[in-house]
Design a protein around this motif. Sequence first.
Motif, PDB file in Angstrom:
ATOM      1  N   THR A 109       7.646  -2.115   6.443  1.00  0.00           N
ATOM      2  CA  THR A 109       7.866  -0.454   5.930  1.00  0.00           C
ATOM      3  C   THR A 109       8.672  -0.498   4.941  1.00  0.00           C
ATOM      4  O   THR A 109       9.948  -1.272   5.000  1.00  0.00           O
ATOM      5  CB  THR A 109       7.766   0.164   6.974  1.00  0.00           C
ATOM      6  OG1 THR A 109       9.108   0.042   7.737  1.00  0.00           O
ATOM      7  CG2 THR A 109       6.816   0.382   8.146  1.00  0.00           C
ATOM      8  N   ILE A 110       8.359   0.316   3.895  1.00  0.00           N
ATOM      9  CA  ILE A 110       9.427   0.505   2.976  1.00  0.00           C
ATOM     10  C   ILE A 110       9.387   2.052   2.661  1.00  0.00           C
ATOM     11  O   ILE A 110       8.291   2.647   2.369  1.00  0.00           O
ATOM     12  CB  ILE A 110       8.967  -0.206   1.673  1.00  0.00           C
ATOM     13  CG1 ILE A 110       8.906  -1.517   1.899  1.00  0.00           C
ATOM     14  CG2 ILE A 110       9.954   0.314   0.437  1.00  0.00           C
ATOM     15  CD1 ILE A 110       8.522  -2.303   0.508  1.00  0.00           C
ATOM     16  N   LEU A 112       3.931  -1.296   3.976  1.00  0.00           N
ATOM     17  CA  LEU A 112       3.319   0.104   4.146  1.00  0.00           C
ATOM     18  C   LEU A 112       4.408   1.058   3.395  1.00  0.00           C
ATOM     19  O   LEU A 112       5.657   0.839   3.805  1.00  0.00           O
ATOM     20  CB  LEU A 112       3.323   0.503   5.234  1.00  0.00           C
ATOM     21  CG  LEU A 112       2.137  -0.212   6.227  1.00  0.00           C
ATOM     22  CD1 LEU A 112       1.866   0.655   7.569  1.00  0.00           C
ATOM     23  CD2 LEU A 112       0.771  -0.331   5.343  1.00  0.00           C
ATOM     24  N   TRP A 113       4.152   1.906   2.387  1.00  0.00           N
ATOM     25  CA  TRP A 113       5.176   2.367   1.612  1.00  0.00           C
ATOM     26  C   TRP A 113       4.858   3.848   1.761  1.00  0.00           C
ATOM     27  O   TRP A 113       3.661   4.433   1.427  1.00  0.00           O
ATOM     28  CB  TRP A 113       5.482   1.935   0.292  1.00  0.00           C
ATOM     29  CG  TRP A 113       6.138   2.826  -0.653  1.00  0.00           C
ATOM     30  CD1 TRP A 113       7.118   3.618  -0.550  1.00  0.00           C
ATOM     31  CD2 TRP A 113       5.676   3.127  -2.057  1.00  0.00           C
ATOM     32  NE1 TRP A 113       7.385   4.339  -1.785  1.00  0.00           N
ATOM     33  CE2 TRP A 113       6.622   4.163  -2.918  1.00  0.00           C
ATOM     34  CE3 TRP A 113       4.643   2.737  -2.845  1.00  0.00           C
ATOM     35  CZ2 TRP A 113       6.399   4.534  -3.787  1.00  0.00           C
ATOM     36  CZ3 TRP A 113       4.675   3.057  -4.095  1.00  0.00           C
ATOM     37  CH2 TRP A 113       5.470   4.106  -4.800  1.00  0.00           C
ATOM     38  N   VAL A 133       0.885  -1.158  -0.067  1.00  0.00           N
ATOM     39  CA  VAL A 133      -0.081  -0.050   0.014  1.00  0.00           C
ATOM     40  C   VAL A 133       0.873   1.369   0.001  1.00  0.00           C
ATOM     41  O   VAL A 133       1.714   1.496   0.796  1.00  0.00           O
ATOM     42  CB  VAL A 133      -0.925   0.009   1.227  1.00  0.00           C
ATOM     43  CG1 VAL A 133      -1.895   1.308   1.014  1.00  0.00           C
ATOM     44  CG2 VAL A 133      -1.646  -1.379   1.389  1.00  0.00           C
ATOM     45  N   GLY A 134       0.791   2.252  -1.067  1.00  0.00           N
ATOM     46  CA  GLY A 134       1.638   3.263  -0.985  1.00  0.00           C
ATOM     47  C   GLY A 134       0.640   4.466  -0.397  1.00  0.00           C
ATOM     48  O   GLY A 134      -0.292   4.360   0.026  1.00  0.00           O
ATOM     49  N   ALA A 192       2.592   4.254  12.160  1.00  0.00           N
ATOM     50  CA  ALA A 192       1.471   3.555  11.576  1.00  0.00           C
ATOM     51  C   ALA A 192       1.614   2.087  11.307  1.00  0.00           C
ATOM     52  O   ALA A 192       0.543   1.535  11.969  1.00  0.00           O
ATOM     53  CB  ALA A 192       1.198   4.117   9.903  1.00  0.00           C
ATOM     54  N   ALA A 193       2.859   1.755  10.901  1.00  0.00           N
ATOM     55  CA  ALA A 193       3.132   0.179  10.963  1.00  0.00           C
ATOM     56  C   ALA A 193       2.689  -0.346  12.573  1.00  0.00           C
ATOM     57  O   ALA A 193       2.325  -1.361  12.552  1.00  0.00           O
ATOM     58  CB  ALA A 193       4.354  -0.020  10.383  1.00  0.00           C
ATOM     59  N   GLU A 194       3.222   0.332  13.431  1.00  0.00           N
ATOM     60  CA  GLU A 194       3.371  -0.151  14.756  1.00  0.00           C
ATOM     61  C   GLU A 194       1.802  -0.300  15.218  1.00  0.00           C
ATOM     62  O   GLU A 194       1.212  -1.244  16.010  1.00  0.00           O
ATOM     63  CB  GLU A 194       4.237   0.667  15.720  1.00  0.00           C
ATOM     64  CG  GLU A 194       4.262   0.332  17.208  1.00  0.00           C
ATOM     65  CD  GLU A 194       4.548  -1.497  17.293  1.00  0.00           C
ATOM     66  OE1 GLU A 194       5.192  -1.922  16.543  1.00  0.00           O
ATOM     67  OE2 GLU A 194       3.820  -1.957  18.095  1.00  0.00           O
ATOM     68  N   GLU A 195       1.041   0.806  14.781  1.00  0.00           N
ATOM     69  CA  GLU A 195      -0.328   0.897  15.509  1.00  0.00           C
ATOM     70  C   GLU A 195      -1.206  -0.074  14.743  1.00  0.00           C
ATOM     71  O   GLU A 195      -2.144  -0.651  15.357  1.00  0.00           O
ATOM     72  CB  GLU A 195      -0.745   2.398  15.213  1.00  0.00           C
ATOM     73  CG  GLU A 195      -0.335   3.266  16.294  1.00  0.00           C
ATOM     74  CD  GLU A 195      -0.688   4.711  15.860  1.00  0.00           C
ATOM     75  OE1 GLU A 195      -0.279   5.680  16.544  1.00  0.00           O
ATOM     76  OE2 GLU A 195      -1.592   5.055  14.780  1.00  0.00           O
TER      77      GLU A 195
END
Length: 263
Positions: free
Chosen positions: A61-62, A36-37, A12-13, A47-50
């Motif tokens: 994440t990227i 997540l990019w 997802v961009g 955002a990734a952690e949540e």
Amino acid sequence: MDLGLRGRTALVGGASAGLGRASAERLAGEGCRLALWSRGGEGLERAAEEIRRTYSVEVVTIAGDAAEPETAARVAAEATRALGQVDILVLNAGGPPTSDATQTDAAEWRRSFQLLAITPIELATLLLPGMRERGWGRIVAIMSSGVRQPSPELGYSSAGRSALQAWLKTIAPEVIANGVTVNGVLPGRLDTARVASLDRARAERAGTTPEEVRTKLEASIPAGRYGAPDELGAYVAWLCSDPARYQTGTFVPIDGGMLRALP
Ligand SMILES: NC(=O)c1ccc[n+]([C@@H]2O[C@H](COP(=O)([O-])OP(=O)(O)OC[C@H]3O[C@@H](n4cnc5c(N)ncnc54)[C@H](OP(=O)(O)O)[C@@H]3O)[C@@H](O)[C@H]2O)c1
């Protein structure tokens, strides 16, 4: 309804905030593993952690700038390495600057086309062969109502996104027989940081306040308000779903009735 997405993988961009994040959350809620990019930094990691904590799914994440020519190849490779394969691709990043559409410049055209058309086309091109081989894939582009009804200050946006739309429409019939669907969503005015900054810019030009701009725009939307990001995220998840397997080559406004013309 079971969307049939448990265990699917999604890249997802623009996923650290706004519409990309809302789409990522819905996909996580359906049990997808996510990459997540965005350009990266604290917002992306938060955002990734949540999302990991809330939905108990794997999230990587990227970091990469969609306006840079070398980003698509690296993002495709990193997502494939981290997730094993990419089943779902949500094409999205930030928007280009506003301008007087009669006073544009060549350098910004190059940057905007890279951001809005070339990077997403390259990314989809790289990930499509795997989707076709496996007989299942979803590509969803987050675009803009501006491809149907351009606004005067968003010329880079409407033109760049229209190029992407034309390409997506071209490939949709080529890949549906392989179980891959290709669609887009056209946000009107959904409540995100991007829209807040557009309101600020419009207020500055008109010598008024962002609140006044918003009140006026809300009055022009039949729903009477800006949309919530999740109202688009939920539809993106639907387009990615198994039951949506017969929907392809469509570009659906999510705009509270803002666009008045027939498609
Ligand atoms: N909200 C609306 O109603 C609306 C209407 C029409 C069109 N759109 C378009 O829809 C897209 C998403 O909008 P939004 O409202 O969600 O915006 P937003 O809240 O500003 O979020 C933009 C996201 O994209 C990332 N991003 C920005 N520039 C990037 C770049 N160059 N490369 C990679 N990632 C980048 C941002 O994260 P980082 O800062 O971490 O990179 C963030 O995750 C934009 O293209 C916008 O123009 C939105």
